[in-house]
Design a protein around this motif. Structure first.
Motif, PDB file in Angstrom:
ATOM      1  N   ILE A  60       0.852  -1.184   0.000  1.00  0.00           N
ATOM      2  CA  ILE A  60       0.000   0.000   0.000  1.00  0.00           C
ATOM      3  C   ILE A  60       0.884   1.229   0.000  1.00  0.00           C
ATOM      4  O   ILE A  60       1.741   1.395   0.875  1.00  0.00           O
ATOM      5  CB  ILE A  60      -0.934   0.010   1.225  1.00  0.00           C
ATOM      6  N   ASP A  61       0.708   2.077  -0.988  1.00  0.00           N
ATOM      7  CA  ASP A  61       1.453   3.327  -1.034  1.00  0.00           C
ATOM      8  C   ASP A  61       0.746   4.355  -0.160  1.00  0.00           C
ATOM      9  O   ASP A  61      -0.478   4.387  -0.076  1.00  0.00           O
ATOM     10  CB  ASP A  61       1.534   3.854  -2.471  1.00  0.00           C
ATOM     11  N   GLY A  62       1.541   5.213   0.468  1.00  0.00           N
ATOM     12  CA  GLY A  62       0.956   6.266   1.282  1.00  0.00           C
ATOM     13  C   GLY A  62       0.694   5.816   2.704  1.00  0.00           C
ATOM     14  O   GLY A  62       1.109   4.737   3.139  1.00  0.00           O
ATOM     15  N   LEU A  98     -11.237   1.303   2.500  1.00  0.00           N
ATOM     16  CA  LEU A  98     -11.755  -0.013   2.149  1.00  0.00           C
ATOM     17  C   LEU A  98     -13.273  -0.023   2.242  1.00  0.00           C
ATOM     18  O   LEU A  98     -13.843   0.488   3.213  1.00  0.00           O
ATOM     19  CB  LEU A  98     -11.172  -1.088   3.082  1.00  0.00           C
ATOM     20  N   ARG A  99     -13.930  -0.644   1.242  1.00  0.00           N
ATOM     21  CA  ARG A  99     -15.385  -0.794   1.250  1.00  0.00           C
ATOM     22  C   ARG A  99     -15.734  -2.271   1.385  1.00  0.00           C
ATOM     23  O   ARG A  99     -15.131  -3.130   0.736  1.00  0.00           O
ATOM     24  CB  ARG A  99     -15.984  -0.224  -0.034  1.00  0.00           C
ATOM     25  N   ALA A 101     -10.419  -2.107  -2.037  1.00  0.00           N
ATOM     26  CA  ALA A 101      -9.771  -0.805  -1.931  1.00  0.00           C
ATOM     27  C   ALA A 101     -10.155   0.066  -3.124  1.00  0.00           C
ATOM     28  O   ALA A 101     -10.718  -0.420  -4.119  1.00  0.00           O
ATOM     29  CB  ALA A 101      -8.252  -0.972  -1.865  1.00  0.00           C
ATOM     30  N   GLU A 102      -9.845   1.361  -3.035  1.00  0.00           N
ATOM     31  CA  GLU A 102     -10.195   2.294  -4.099  1.00  0.00           C
ATOM     32  C   GLU A 102      -9.513   1.943  -5.418  1.00  0.00           C
ATOM     33  O   GLU A 102     -10.036   2.231  -6.492  1.00  0.00           O
ATOM     34  CB  GLU A 102      -9.825   3.722  -3.683  1.00  0.00           C
ATOM     35  N   ASN A 103      -8.324   1.317  -5.332  1.00  0.00           N
ATOM     36  CA  ASN A 103      -7.604   0.957  -6.559  1.00  0.00           C
ATOM     37  C   ASN A 103      -8.081  -0.364  -7.154  1.00  0.00           C
ATOM     38  O   ASN A 103      -7.527  -0.854  -8.134  1.00  0.00           O
ATOM     39  CB  ASN A 103      -6.101   0.895  -6.294  1.00  0.00           C
ATOM     40  N   GLY A 104      -9.109  -0.955  -6.534  1.00  0.00           N
ATOM     41  CA  GLY A 104      -9.678  -2.200  -7.058  1.00  0.00           C
ATOM     42  C   GLY A 104      -9.150  -3.450  -6.396  1.00  0.00           C
ATOM     43  O   GLY A 104      -9.696  -4.536  -6.607  1.00  0.00           O
ATOM     44  N   ASP A 105      -8.083  -3.348  -5.611  1.00  0.00           N
ATOM     45  CA  ASP A 105      -7.553  -4.537  -4.933  1.00  0.00           C
ATOM     46  C   ASP A 105      -8.595  -5.106  -3.988  1.00  0.00           C
ATOM     47  O   ASP A 105      -9.307  -4.374  -3.280  1.00  0.00           O
ATOM     48  CB  ASP A 105      -6.291  -4.173  -4.134  1.00  0.00           C
TER      49      ASP A 105
END
Length: 432
Positions: free
Chosen positions: A85-87, A92-93, A101-105
């Motif tokens: 995880i960057d940052g 998480l939803r 996660a927002e990036n689709g993971d």
């Protein structure tokens, strides 16, 4: 027969309900170690709330319902895993069973999803300039926290005698809970930024004249942990009377500072922070005082310098003329047990007066132990703790005006209260 069919129908219904119930929530295992546990942010209606660094459940799991969004924060970033995880934050939803996660993971196994923070790195540095409150024979060291892409954060300053392996004082800041709430506002209205939090916190620290940030980092001491494993020499006595009195007093080694917010630091540098305590004091009146201070600093901020001073004296007999006199208890290396433990409290807001809390670290009570006008009764937050301060079996304690302690010349390790550009002590301008 109908009864049997009814039972099968009930079992089938319960099974379908359980499957559906399982698909209506997500779970994630959280590290049990507080230092690597992410900070949890949840929605609360139209607002968001932050959950503190506490284990949410006995099983170390957090839960969320379907379509609920949570955010995990790590000050120093997340520990490397199969999905790095960057940052410093991840949102998480819950889709009913999995986290997305927002990036689709996706974090698939609801019982094995696991995120933790990078461990905080504490480091020891020499200070380029000597602390103004250190005695001449002591060296100045800085304990700091390493940060990502920025300079280290000052945590504590040590005055330490490397020849005799003796600590004289430790300086640090007590941060009140209100400033944690200010941090929450940044979480709520801004994206998580450790830099923003530091700026907010530093605005508070500018008010103290004993500011560790005025001192630059010198050489980093990278081999400290190897030195610590070899052992920093404890007190050793050759004279039997000295050894007997040391044993009689049950003296032991323990950290000079005891603050739950610095537990990790204290554990990592324990041998540097240890001094010789009379346990009846440390576990008696000093603990009562520390508990009162910890409760008080949820609403007030202080710069604290913890120090030791004086030389403990014990009764020694002379067999020749059958007389007994008090003598300083010195070990083989001419090292002594401190007769006093003190805390200099400098408020970070101009609402209270700087004060010195002093404790007598010895079972051998003497008439002149209290050397100032005791003002503990003027300090509201000590009202309950001070009731036993005059009980010798719990350790004599008293409170002094800071300028009186300095003028008394009783302590060699006490800080200089006067500013370099003037001689008026701050104590004259403030009230308790």
């Amino acid at each position: 027969m109908p009864s049997h069919r009814c039972q099968l129908f009930i079992l089938l219904f319960v099974g379908l309900y359980v499957v559906r119930a399982r698909n209506d929530f997500c779970s994630m295992r959280i590290a049990s170690e507080p230092s690597v546990r992410p900070l949890l942010e949840r929605s609360f209606g139209s607002r968001s709330i932050l959950k503190p660094y506490k284990t949410p459940t006995k099983e170390n799991y957090i839960y969320a319902g379907k379509d609920e969004v949570i955010t995990l924060h790590c000050v120093n970033g997340f520990h490397a895993s199969s999905r790095p995880i960057d940052g410093v934050s991840v949102k998480l939803r819950c889709n009913g069973r999995y986290w997305r996660a927002e990036n689709g993971d996706e974090y698939g196994d609801p019982y094995d999803s696991h995120l933790e923070c990078k461990e905080v790195a504490w480091n020891l540095y020499e200070s380029v300039d000597a602390f103004r409150w250190c005695p001449e024979y002591s060296a100045s060291y800085i304990i700091a926290k390493k940060n990502v892409n920025k300079s280290p954060t000052h945590i504590a300053g040590l005055c330490y005698d490397t020849e005799r392996f003796l600590l004289s004082s430790v300086a640090y800041n007590t941060q009140p809970e209100e400033f944690n709430f200010i941090k929450v506002k940044y979480f709520s209205y801004y994206s998580f930024s450790h830099f923003k939090l530091d700026v907010n916190f530093e605005c508070l620290l500018l008010q103290t004249k004993f500011d560790l940030r005025n001192y630059s980092f010198g050489k980093e001491i990278k081999n400290f942990h190897f030195i610590e494993k070899e052992g920093l020499t404890p007190l050793r006595f050759e004279e039997k009377q000295f050894e007997d009195w040391f044993t009689f007093g049950n003296f032991h080694y323990a950290p000079l500072i005891e603050n739950h917010k610095l537990e990790t630091v204290i554990e990592e540098f324990s041998s540097l922070l240890n001094v010789t305590w009379w346990p009846s004091l440390r576990l008696g009146n000093w603990k009562k005082y520390q508990d009162a201070l910890e409760k008080h600093t949820t609403k007030a901020a202080y710069n604290v310098i913890c120090g030791v001073d004086g030389k403990l004296e014990v009764p020694l007999s002379n067999d020749c003329d059958n007389t007994t006199e008090m003598k300083v208890l010195l070990d083989h290396y001419e090292r002594h047990i401190p007769a006093y433990v003190w805390n200099y409290l400098k408020p970070l807001q101009n609402t209270t007066k700087e004060v010195v809390i002093i404790a007598f670290n010895s079972p051998f009570y003497e008439d002149d132990v209290v050397f100032c006008e005791d003002i503990c009764h003027e300090i509201d937050w000590l009202a309950n703790a001070r009731l036993t301060f005059q009980y010798a079996n719990m350790g004599i304690m008293f409170c002094c005006r800071a300028d009186i302690v300095q003028k008394s010349k009783r302590f060699d390790n006490f800080p200089n209260l006067f500013l370099k550009n003037g001689t008026e002590p701050v104590t004259e301008r403030l009230v308790y």
